[in-house]
Design a protein around this motif. Structure first.
Motif, PDB file in Angstrom:
ATOM      1  N   ALA B 303       0.849  -1.196   0.000  1.00 32.40           N
ATOM      2  CA  ALA B 303       0.000   0.000   0.000  1.00 32.40           C
ATOM      3  C   ALA B 303       0.881   1.240   0.000  1.00 32.40           C
ATOM      4  CB  ALA B 303      -0.916   0.004   1.227  1.00 32.40           C
ATOM      5  N   GLY B 304       0.439   2.262  -0.709  1.00 29.59           N
ATOM      6  CA  GLY B 304       1.176   3.515  -0.758  1.00 29.59           C
ATOM      7  C   GLY B 304       2.156   3.536  -1.916  1.00 29.59           C
ATOM      8  N   ASP B 305       3.116   4.462  -1.831  1.00 30.46           N
ATOM      9  CA  ASP B 305       4.017   4.672  -2.961  1.00 30.46           C
ATOM     10  C   ASP B 305       4.847   3.439  -3.315  1.00 30.46           C
ATOM     11  OD1 ASP B 305       3.171   7.184  -3.551  1.00 30.46           O
ATOM     12  OD2 ASP B 305       4.858   8.241  -2.631  1.00 30.46           O
ATOM     13  N   GLY B 306       4.990   2.504  -2.406  1.00 31.04           N
ATOM     14  CA  GLY B 306       5.716   1.269  -2.706  1.00 31.04           C
ATOM     15  C   GLY B 306       5.062   0.464  -3.803  1.00 31.04           C
ATOM     16  N   ALA B 307       3.780   0.712  -4.062  1.00 32.87           N
ATOM     17  CA  ALA B 307       3.066  -0.022  -5.110  1.00 32.87           C
ATOM     18  C   ALA B 307       3.000   0.773  -6.403  1.00 32.87           C
ATOM     19  CB  ALA B 307       1.649  -0.360  -4.628  1.00 32.87           C
ATOM     20  N   GLY B 308       3.676   1.900  -6.463  1.00 30.91           N
ATOM     21  CA  GLY B 308       3.584   2.810  -7.601  1.00 30.91           C
ATOM     22  C   GLY B 308       3.300   4.189  -7.033  1.00 30.91           C
ATOM     23  N   ILE B 309       3.933   5.214  -7.628  1.00 31.34           N
ATOM     24  CA  ILE B 309       3.888   6.537  -6.993  1.00 31.34           C
ATOM     25  C   ILE B 309       2.541   7.213  -7.231  1.00 31.34           C
ATOM     26  CG2 ILE B 309       4.970   8.816  -6.904  1.00 31.34           C
ATOM     27  CD1 ILE B 309       6.690   6.368  -5.891  1.00 31.34           C
ATOM     28  N   ARG B 310       1.834   7.516  -6.144  1.00 32.33           N
ATOM     29  CA  ARG B 310       0.552   8.203  -6.240  1.00 32.33           C
ATOM     30  C   ARG B 310       0.362   9.263  -5.178  1.00 32.33           C
ATOM     31  NH1 ARG B 310      -4.368   4.187  -7.467  1.00 32.33           N
ATOM     32  NH2 ARG B 310      -3.789   3.480  -9.544  1.00 32.33           N
ATOM     33  N   GLY B 311       1.330   9.420  -4.302  1.00 30.69           N
ATOM     34  CA  GLY B 311       1.248  10.484  -3.320  1.00 30.69           C
ATOM     35  C   GLY B 311       0.571  10.080  -2.024  1.00 30.69           C
ATOM     36  N   ALA B 312       0.607  11.007  -1.062  1.00 30.20           N
ATOM     37  CA  ALA B 312       0.196  10.706   0.307  1.00 30.20           C
ATOM     38  C   ALA B 312      -1.302  10.441   0.435  1.00 30.20           C
ATOM     39  CB  ALA B 312       0.589  11.860   1.226  1.00 30.20           C
ATOM     40  N   ARG B 313      -2.100  11.211  -0.305  1.00 29.25           N
ATOM     41  CA  ARG B 313      -3.544  11.036  -0.151  1.00 29.25           C
ATOM     42  C   ARG B 313      -3.961   9.631  -0.617  1.00 29.25           C
ATOM     43  NH1 ARG B 313      -7.161  15.175  -3.296  1.00 29.25           N
ATOM     44  NH2 ARG B 313      -5.776  16.637  -2.257  1.00 29.25           N
ATOM     45  N   SER B 314      -3.464   9.245  -1.782  1.00 35.10           N
ATOM     46  CA  SER B 314      -3.749   7.887  -2.266  1.00 35.10           C
ATOM     47  C   SER B 314      -3.182   6.821  -1.342  1.00 35.10           C
ATOM     48  CB  SER B 314      -3.176   7.688  -3.670  1.00 35.10           C
ATOM     49  OG  SER B 314      -4.043   8.226  -4.642  1.00 35.10           O
ATOM     50  N   ALA B 315      -2.024   7.112  -0.770  1.00 35.34           N
ATOM     51  CA  ALA B 315      -1.401   6.124   0.116  1.00 35.34           C
ATOM     52  C   ALA B 315      -2.340   5.771   1.261  1.00 35.34           C
ATOM     53  CB  ALA B 315      -0.077   6.660   0.641  1.00 35.34           C
ATOM     54  N   ALA B 316      -2.949   6.800   1.863  1.00 38.78           N
ATOM     55  CA  ALA B 316      -3.862   6.544   2.976  1.00 38.78           C
ATOM     56  C   ALA B 316      -5.080   5.752   2.505  1.00 38.78           C
ATOM     57  CB  ALA B 316      -4.283   7.865   3.606  1.00 38.78           C
TER      58      ALA B 316
END
Lengths: 383, 459, 93
Positions: B303-316
């Motif tokens: 979950a989060g940027d480790g799965a592809g970069i999408r930023g903090a909001r997506s990470a949560a």
């Protein structure tokens, strides 16, 4: 499927023994094809501890190790590269007077057999050789041996073999090996390869190859655990083992310390997979720290494990097939085959090209397992 | 030893949100994180930073405070200062070995969420190892964690982080000396085709425009389309020189922040042998995951940027989604929230293709000059890697065996993608065919004494 | 090169290369050294060149120092403590 690709000798396995045998067979005039299921030096040959060791070998292996040692000292003439070979002492440290007596008895026995390379040093001499060794160590058994870079060495043999005309094909797993109309036929997913003779150097996977041609070889895949530290200041210029414990310890010229010692991880040869068992490695770490107290401050950088083939008697299988005149084996080096690579390659090539069986490899025939397999099946029948 | 329903590695936005959701669903949760306090890098020290500092850093940083508070009250076990150095599958789940000040221990769990976030994309430029040259992220971390500010830094590279940090420094009254942007003019033209989709996430665009306006008002010079960048100095940074639109520039400074995007932190997913694919637009490997974040290793979620970069909001959002899926696996009814989370994730990702095209990585750093170091630890140059590639070392692991790239203390974190890129460039093969370093334990260098005293069965 | 934007309210005392220094409680060794204008944290074991923090997040290992005699400590991941003796890591540990 493309028409069969023909040569005089098929070598199965691109480890050190396969590459060395292929090189020397090509030099003897054979057209050689080498098939490697992954990439050259991918497994045991590329990631072993790199010990070039005669010390403490089984008596049966000593003549072969002696022969190989001579070749190591001129390794750059043989393959055109230094292979990271450093002639340094191999040392087996005694931790008590009792240990030292045990080592002295070995040195005595070796001398009685006519081998003079293993000698005893006392407490003081040990500290000259290894200033960082722990206070309790009482002396050692020493042999002027060395170490080398296994990946570089195996790749160097492969490069020289290619230069001598050996066709090395990587990613070619032999799925089926058969003998038809006087020719060996090896099927890989991409092609069929044929040759008059075949040499099985498939390491941990060699038992399966042997079985396909009717030879019995109980190869057990094992995964000896290794670790390497961050660079440290130079403190150890020998390869160090211990009299009655499992340790293989050396500091590389770049300062990193490579530590192994026969402790095993988990292995899944079908998936090329090994897993580190840190309970086992913790024991190796304890031993290393007890022999060299300054290791308490070391940082472990990386742990790994190659896949090796081990025989029940811990001796390799080298020589002709029990079933076929034109099939040969060199495998099962049981985690101590690196030093033996050059001589095994040379003597196997000689056997394959001329039929001459050198006395150094005579003790390692595969027939010793055929006999025990026969005995076992008889036991089963009578019981 | 008690076995948890769920272990989470990383206490950034993804890890904290996952822990909160898992606890709301009655799961037992342990969160391991290297840092002494939660927040990850994006919300670094959010629980400790004084109000005034939080105000300078702005609303995106302060947004972490609520999440950190929910996490603190969630009833999760938070192992702070715990550095995970090995993870194994044990048939039913996972066993994690971790290091603390008091030595190494293990914890077991049925499911695992890897929330280890992103790393700065390495930016090998001439002189990038000089003291005074850091990542832009490092400068921001100094500000978040200590209120320490670089003096008149030059920010080199591209991406939203450059603009954000510059605006934060302006707010603190210490504007950067310049922004040296590596974006070629044609990137904007290419990016425009992604603009309609990006408008679905227009908030990001509005925010970006606002940052630019603030920098303009503060008079921060922005040099466009910078090339031939050199970080100059003897034993520390003295100046940044470059060409911009045909003119040569040299700016004296003792501090430079390098940044051209972040990439998934691959260490845990590579160690676990999760399947990875090259992401063309993000120019990085990403673990292959299903719609819930489950990787090719069953029970292991990313979950989060480790799965592809999408930023903090997506990470949560992704952390929450993964946790709900774990709860469902543990026997709970599928949550109606799942569909909502997936819609929100899609909306939040809409801006990505635009950003990824506009702020594509700096070409000079993707294919460094021959004598530029790519492996900082072992001091190996791009030229050495190219030469090894030609001399029959087709894969990263062979190059490693020859040159020791990736064998130093950083264990390949900094040079990994650069080595893959150089090999792919030399051979003409794709990054997927070229592959990546095999990651072996320990995940972080481990004291030999600590290993010697490691007796996991007695825990 | 770096300055504090906030006053030190809870001081912690430590030494770097024997020199007394002050930091704010709760910050990392790396932040404390940078705020104290320490240029080089270590010399590399390969070429002996000077290095200083690059990533500040535990990734790059450029900030390795010796703390209270223990080498290879990541300054950016270690909280500063009262009385710490920090020294540069010169070459291999």
């Amino acid at each position: 499927m493309t028409p069969p690709r023909a040569s005089d000798l098929l070598v199965i396995g691109g480890g050190l023994h396969g590459c060395a045998a292929a090189l020397f067979a090509a030099q003897a005039g054979l057209r050689v094809t080498l098939l490697e299921k992954d990439s050259v030096a991918r497994h045991a040959s590329g990631v072993n501890a790199g010990g070039v060791r005669r010390l403490w070998r089984d008596l049966e292996e000593v003549p072969l190790a002696e022969r190989s040692m001579q070749m190591w000292h001129r390794i750059s003439d043989i393959v055109g590269e230094e292979c990271g070979f450093h002639p340094v002492p191999q040392v087996k440290v005694a931790e008590s007077e009792d240990d030292l007596a045990f080592l002295a008895a070995r040195a005595e026995r070796m001398r009685a057999e006519g081998f003079t390379h293993e000698t005893i040093i006392d407490r003081k001499e040990l500290r000259v050789l290894l200033p960082a060794v722990a206070e309790h160590c009482t002396g050692a058994l020493v042999s002027e041996d060395g170490f080398a870079q296994p990946f570089q060495t195996t790749r160097a043999f492969a490069r020289r073999a290619r230069a001598q005309g050996v066709a090395i094909h990587e990613g070619q797993q032999v799925r089926r090996l058969s003998h038809e109309a006087g020719l060996w036929r090896a099927e890989t997913p991409e092609a069929v390869w044929t040759a008059g003779r075949v040499l099985n150097c498939a390491g941990a996977w060699a038992g399966g190859i042997a079985a396909q041609i009717g030879d019995v070889a109980p190869v057990e895949p094992i995964a000896p655990l290794m670790m390497v530290t961050q660079r440290m200041r130079p403190f150890c210029s020998a390869v160090v083992g211990v009299a009655r414990r499992q340790l293989s310890f050396k500091q590389m010229p770049n300062g990193t310390v490579v530590i192994g010692g026969a402790r095993l991880g988990r292995v899944d040869p079908a998936r090329n997979r090994t897993d580190i068992d840190f309970r086992e490695l913790a024991q190796t770490a304890r031993t290393a720290r007890e022999i060299f107290p300054l290791m308490a401050g070391a940082a472990i950088q990386r742990c790994w494990s190659g896949i090796e083939g081990r025989m029940p008697d811990r001796l390799p299988v080298i020589g002709r097939s029990a079933r076929h005149e034109s099939a040969f084996h060199a495998f099962g080096f049981s985690a101590h085959g690196f030093q033996l690579g050059p001589a095994t390659g040379a003597l196997m090539a000689d056997l394959i090209a001329t039929g001459r069986l050198a006395p150094e490899i005579a003790p390692f025939s595969i027939t010793r397992f055929a006999a025990s397999a026969e005995a076992q099946s008889q036991t089963r029948r009578t019981s | 030893m008690s076995r948890k329903d769920l272990c989470i590695v990383g206490a950034g936005p993804a890890g904290m949100a996952a822990a909160v959701a898992a606890r709301q669903n009655g799961l037992s949760v342990t969160v391991l994180d290297e840092a002494p306090r939660p927040g990850g890098q994006i919300y670094r020290d959010i629980t400790r930073a004084p109000q005034q500092r939080q105000a300078l850093l702005g609303p995106d940083y302060r947004a972490g405070a609520g999440l950190a508070q929910a996490f603190a009250q969630s009833g999760s076990v938070h192992l702070a200062g715990a550095s995970v150095w090995h993870i194994e599958e044990d048939g039913a789940g996972f066993v994690l070995s971790y290091s603390t000040d008091e030595g190494s221990r293990v914890v077991e769990a049925n499911a695992l969420i890897v929330a280890t976030g992103a790393l700065e994309r390495p930016m090998p430029l001439p002189g990038w190892t000089l003291p005074g040259v850091t990542t832009t992220g490092a400068l921001q971390i100094l500000m978040k964690s200590a209120g320490v500010l670089a003096e008149s830094p030059v920010l080199v590279g591209c991406g939203p982080l450059q603009l954000l940090l510059a605006a934060q420094l302006v707010a603190a009254g210490r504007p950067p000396r310049a922004i040296v942007e590596t974006v070629p003019a044609e990137n904007m033209r290419r990016a425009l085709k992604h603009l309609p989709r990006a408008l679905r996430g227009a908030g990001y665009l509005v925010k970006g425009a606002g940052l630019l306006a603030r920098l303009r008002r503060a008079g921060v010079p922005i040099y466009r389309d910078a090339r031939d960048i050199v970080l100059e100095g003897e034993d520390r940074l003295e100046a940044v020189s470059f060409r911009s639109r045909g003119r040569a520039h040299r700016i004296e400074t003792g501090s430079a922040g390098l940044h051209h995007g972040v990439v998934p932190n691959p260490q845990v997913t590579r160690l676990m042998r999760c399947e990875h694919r090259w992401h063309d637009s993000q120019r990085a490997f990403v673990p292959v995951c299903d719609a819930y974040g489950e990787s090719s290793v069953p029970g292991l979620f990313v979950a989060g940027d480790g799965a592809g970069i999408r930023g903090a909001r997506s990470a949560a959002l992704a952390g929450r989604l993964a946790a709900l899926r774990v709860a469902e696996r543990a026997g709970q009814a599928a949550s109606p929230e799942i569909a909502k989370l997936r819609r929100a994730l899609a909306r939040d990702a809409a801006v990505r293709p635009f950003l990824e095209t506009l702020y594509a990585p700096c070409a000079q750093a993707l294919s460094p000059a021959e004598d530029t170091l790519v492996c900082r630890c072992e001091e190996v140059t791009a030229g050495q890697v190219r030469a090894a590639a030609k001399a029959h070392a087709p894969g990263p692991n062979q190059v490693k065996s020859f040159l020791r790239t990736g064998m130093g203390p950083c264990q390949g974190r900094v040079c990994g993608l650069a080595v893959t890129a150089l090999l792919a460039e030399s051979s003409g093969r794709s990054p997927d065919e070229t592959g990546y370093f095999r990651i072996r334990p320990p995940l972080k260098p481990l004291s030999l004494s600590e290993l010697a005293e490691f007796v996991p069965d007695e825990e | 090169m770096y300055t504090r934007s906030e006053p030190v309210t809870t001081p912690v005392h430590f030494t770097f290369e024997g020199r007394p220094m002050q930091a704010q409680a709760g910050e990392t060794v790396a932040a404390a050294l940078l705020a104290g204008n320490v240029g080089a944290f270590r010399d590399t074991p390969v070429s002996g060149t000077a290095r200083a923090p690059y990533c500040m997040m535990g990734t790059c290992f450029e900030c390795l120092v010796t703390i209270d005699g223990r080498p290879n400590r990541q300054a950016c991941m270690t909280e500063i403590r009262e009385g710490m003796a920090v020294t540069r890591q010169k070459g291999a540990a």
